[in-house]
Design a protein around this motif. Structure first.
Motif, PDB file in Angstrom:
ATOM      1  N   UNK A 141      45.570  51.408  72.886  1.00 29.84           N
ATOM      2  CA  UNK A 141      44.122  51.395  72.996  1.00 29.84           C
ATOM      3  C   UNK A 141      43.556  52.781  72.729  1.00 29.84           C
ATOM      4  N   UNK A 142      42.379  52.825  72.092  1.00 26.94           N
ATOM      5  CA  UNK A 142      41.637  54.071  71.918  1.00 26.94           C
ATOM      6  C   UNK A 142      40.340  53.971  72.720  1.00 26.94           C
ATOM      7  N   UNK A 143      40.040  55.018  73.460  1.00 24.53           N
ATOM      8  CA  UNK A 143      38.745  55.148  74.115  1.00 24.53           C
ATOM      9  C   UNK A 143      37.881  56.011  73.212  1.00 24.53           C
ATOM     10  N   UNK A 144      36.794  55.444  72.708  1.00 21.76           N
ATOM     11  CA  UNK A 144      35.965  56.150  71.733  1.00 21.76           C
ATOM     12  C   UNK A 144      34.541  56.309  72.245  1.00 21.76           C
ATOM     13  N   UNK A 145      33.861  57.349  71.765  1.00 19.83           N
ATOM     14  CA  UNK A 145      32.445  57.543  72.082  1.00 19.83           C
ATOM     15  C   UNK A 145      31.799  58.334  70.954  1.00 19.83           C
ATOM     16  N   UNK A 146      30.479  58.368  70.949  1.00 20.26           N
ATOM     17  CA  UNK A 146      29.760  59.135  69.935  1.00 20.26           C
ATOM     18  C   UNK A 146      29.949  60.626  70.194  1.00 20.26           C
ATOM     19  N   UNK A 147      30.031  61.375  69.120  1.00 22.33           N
ATOM     20  CA  UNK A 147      30.222  62.817  69.261  1.00 22.33           C
ATOM     21  C   UNK A 147      29.003  63.502  69.866  1.00 22.33           C
ATOM     22  N   UNK A 226      38.848  53.951  59.978  1.00 30.36           N
ATOM     23  CA  UNK A 226      38.693  55.374  59.675  1.00 30.36           C
ATOM     24  C   UNK A 226      39.186  55.691  58.265  1.00 30.36           C
ATOM     25  N   UNK A 227      40.216  54.982  57.820  1.00 29.51           N
ATOM     26  CA  UNK A 227      40.771  55.218  56.491  1.00 29.51           C
ATOM     27  C   UNK A 227      39.920  54.594  55.389  1.00 29.51           C
ATOM     28  N   UNK A 228      39.342  53.434  55.684  1.00 31.01           N
ATOM     29  CA  UNK A 228      38.604  52.708  54.648  1.00 31.01           C
ATOM     30  C   UNK A 228      37.099  52.936  54.702  1.00 31.01           C
ATOM     31  N   UNK A 229      36.561  53.297  55.879  1.00 31.95           N
ATOM     32  CA  UNK A 229      35.119  53.521  56.039  1.00 31.95           C
ATOM     33  C   UNK A 229      34.905  54.779  56.872  1.00 31.95           C
ATOM     34  N   UNK A 230      35.245  55.901  56.297  1.00 36.82           N
ATOM     35  CA  UNK A 230      35.202  57.161  57.048  1.00 36.82           C
ATOM     36  C   UNK A 230      33.811  57.474  57.585  1.00 36.82           C
ATOM     37  N   UNK A 231      32.769  57.004  56.894  1.00 33.69           N
ATOM     38  CA  UNK A 231      31.408  57.260  57.372  1.00 33.69           C
ATOM     39  C   UNK A 231      31.138  56.550  58.693  1.00 33.69           C
ATOM     40  N   UNK A 232      31.865  55.456  58.942  1.00 32.29           N
ATOM     41  CA  UNK A 232      31.663  54.684  60.155  1.00 32.29           C
ATOM     42  C   UNK A 232      32.093  55.446  61.398  1.00 32.29           C
ATOM     43  N   UNK A 233      33.077  56.308  61.246  1.00 30.05           N
ATOM     44  CA  UNK A 233      33.591  57.050  62.409  1.00 30.05           C
ATOM     45  C   UNK A 233      33.241  58.532  62.324  1.00 30.05           C
ATOM     46  N   UNK A 234      32.355  58.889  61.410  1.00 29.00           N
ATOM     47  CA  UNK A 234      31.974  60.284  61.272  1.00 29.00           C
ATOM     48  C   UNK A 234      31.303  60.849  62.504  1.00 29.00           C
ATOM     49  N   UNK A 235      30.619  59.996  63.259  1.00 27.63           N
ATOM     50  CA  UNK A 235      29.946  60.442  64.486  1.00 27.63           C
ATOM     51  C   UNK A 235      30.621  59.865  65.733  1.00 27.63           C
ATOM     52  N   UNK A 236      31.899  59.486  65.574  1.00 28.69           N
ATOM     53  CA  UNK A 236      32.671  58.896  66.666  1.00 28.69           C
ATOM     54  C   UNK A 236      33.941  59.702  66.857  1.00 28.69           C
ATOM     55  N   UNK A 237      34.361  59.891  68.103  1.00 29.19           N
ATOM     56  CA  UNK A 237      35.646  60.550  68.323  1.00 29.19           C
ATOM     57  C   UNK A 237      36.437  59.841  69.411  1.00 29.19           C
TER      58      UNK A 237
END
Length: 323
Positions: A141-147, A226-237
């Motif tokens: 699991x990954x815990x993600x949030x906006x940067x 992240x590999x196919x739509x890098x813009x989608x996770x650009x503001x996510x970490x």
């Protein structure tokens, strides 16, 4: 008490929108989502030997549009190899698929690791194949949030809005509950409000768009996005990665015909030795399928033992996990 409202926002994906709905008390009125295109010969197949059909259920690991592209060729391949028509049964939640498997209303299911452990320990299903991805039999699991959320550790999420994937998802819920239990001594009440998106990519979109502050998602789905739509996770970490658990398996109903189980399993396990099978595996991002090793799922049992009834669905209808 957290107000578990319906997740009513439209998450605009490439080529369409995904709408997800909240689970009700019994989970029986959840909208059935369209995973696969209707077959043109569906009516003929129904009249020409419906008993010969193999019923395979899918819950929504990813959103409907993504699921279509991800699994359609696998379904076609399996049909040709076992020589029988496959009827795809579409359900939104893992609990619905587990219920179908338990009642023998479907023969096979593509489910998550937690729902597999629950069904296996209840004796209603058996694992027949699990994917190996990138040389690994495990995922996390990954815990993600906006940067820009100001959240860099678990403690920062107190009073924030949070997206779970499904009540019976290991990476999309249970792993996060275990983390809260171990590090904070808290439960879902730690968050101001909790939503259910019913697909991991929708949870990523929800964080990306600022609909929620954070989410717990399948690390494999996140890495693929992240590999196919890098813009989608650009503001996510990613601020936390959970413990590894066995990959979500393909399972068979305990009531399914033994010969059919063996045929279906052999087909999946043999894909790596078949030229077309290897093409389908590559499209899925899989190395191969292997027989599930039950010890790989012990971490999930440990998490359920730690958090108790929080690992069950929203209705509070507790599914006791038995060894």
């Amino acid at each position: 008490m957290i107000d578990r409202r319906c997740f009513l926002g439209m998450l605009l994906l490439s080529g369409g929108a995904v709408l997800s709905s909240c689970s009700n008390a019994a989970g029986k009125d959840s909208e059935v989502i369209p995973l696969f295109a209707e077959r043109k010969d569906g009516d003929e197949a129904a009249s020409d030997g419906a008993a010969e059909k193999v019923k395979v259920a899918f819950a929504a690991l990813v959103s409907p549009q993504e699921s279509f592209y991800k699994y359609q060729n696998l379904v076609n391949y399996l049909e040709e190899k076992i020589g029988r028509s496959i009827e795809v049964v579409r359900r939104q939640t893992y609990q619905e698929v587990n219920d179908l498997l338990g009642a023998g209303e479907v023969d096979f299911g593509f489910i998550c690791s937690l729902s597999y452990v629950m069904g296996r320990d209840e004796g209603t299903l058996a694992g027949i194949a699990a994917p190996v991805i990138g040389g690994s039999s495990f995922y996390r699991s990954y815990l993600i949030c906006r940067t820009d959320s100001g959240c860099n550790m678990l403690e920062d999420l107190q009073g924030k809005t949070f997206a779970f994937t499904d009540p019976l998802s290991y990476t999309g819920r249970l792993s996060m509950l275990k983390l809260l239990h171990d590090q904070i001594g808290a439960d879902e009440g730690f968050f101001r409000e909790v939503f259910y998106t019913y697909s991991h990519d929708s949870s990523v979109h929800a964080v990306h768009l600022g609909i929620v502050d954070a989410a717990s998602v399948d690390g494999l789905v996140y890495d693929e996005l992240a590999a196919s739509q890098s813009d989608l996770v650009g503001n996510v970490h990613v601020i936390y990665k959970g413990p590894a658990a066995g990959m979500p398996p393909v399972v068979a109903s305990a009531l399914a015909d033994d010969g059919l189980k063996s045929s279906f399993q052999n087909c999946l396990l043999g894909m790596v030795d078949d030229e077309r099978g290897r093409i389908v595996l590559e499209e899925l991002g899989y190395d191969r399928f292997e027989v599930p090793d039950d010890t790989n799922y012990e971490v999930i049992r440990e998490a359920v033992a730690a958090v108790g009834e929080s690992a069950v669905d929203e209705s509070g209808a507790v599914r006791q996990m038995r060894r």
